[in-house]
Design an enzyme around this catalytic site. Structure first.
Site: not given
Length: 240
Positions: A84-85
């Protein structure tokens, strides 16, 4: 913060792969919370690119680094996690020049994602479905990888002439993507375009990305061998 700290510790402790930063330990005392990992003396990929002042990385190195990231992410996805990042700031360069993925503080297990926190990550690398607060899958990491691959090939910051918010608006509302350089090998351009497609179903899984990048790497190696052979054949021959 406490929950996020515990989440990252538990996740790192269970991830064991050559392209994932190695977890050593964690400390949580009053006023002192820290996670100890192996030392990456090369810093982050973004720091490395900034030192090059927007000069592109040699193609052989860029492909090798991209393969490291893809292999690490294939392992993460096989375990059912979403990073997610994924971005160049969270990719570390170790002493042997290998790339290791770090910062799993916002990673999650892929379950029913409607309840997941939207806008987790960084706008320049963020998939449009996350920006729009729509349900998302592991394919958000594939989108981010496409942006990272573009960074490695060009040496530049994505959407560098825009603010992060402007970049997010352009990605969602105008389908804007970084411009693939003309000199970029077509195979790499195709990988980027597929990875950052607006439709998550079009984006390839990391297992396929690894195969595609390995093929590009082999093609580059073959080209070098052919060039050396031609060079040797062009040298004058002497007969004693």
């Amino acid at each position: 913060m406490e929950q996020q700290f515990a989440q990252e510790v538990m996740m790192l402790a269970n991830l064991k792969h050559p392209n994932i930063v190695r977890f050593i330990g964690a400390c949580r005392k009053q006023m002192v919370w820290c996670i100890v990992t192996e030392y990456a003396k090369g810093g982050s990929v973004r720091q490395f690119l900034m030192k090059r002042q927007n000069r592109s990385v040699p193609l052989k190195i860029a492909v090798r680094q991209a393969l490291d990231v893809a292999r690490g992410m294939a392992y993460v996805h096989d375990l059912g996690f979403i990073h997610r990042d994924l971005k160049s700031d969270n990719l570390l360069i170790c002493g042997d020049k290998s790339i290791k993925i770090a910062d799993f503080g916002v990673a999650r297990i892929e379950v029913q994602t409607e309840g997941m926190t939207p806008e987790t990550g960084t706008y320049r690398w963020m998939a449009p479905e996350m920006i729009q607060h729509r349900p998302y899958t592991q394919k958000v990491d594939v989108y981010s990888f496409g942006i990272v691959l573009w960074e490695l090939i060009t040496g530049m910051l994505p959407f560098q002439n825009m603010t992060a918010v402007q970049a997010a608006f352009a990605v969602v509302n105008k389908c804007v993507r970084p411009v693939i350089p003309n000199e970029c090998p077509p195979a790499l351009g195709e990988i980027m375009a597929r990875c950052w497609d607006a439709n998550p179903d079009v984006r390839p899984p990391f297992s396929e990305i690894v195969k595609m990048l390995a093929s590009v790497q082999e093609e580059l190696a073959t080209s070098v061998r052919r060039a050396r052979f031609r060079c040797c054949m062009s040298l004058p021959m002497t007969i004693d």
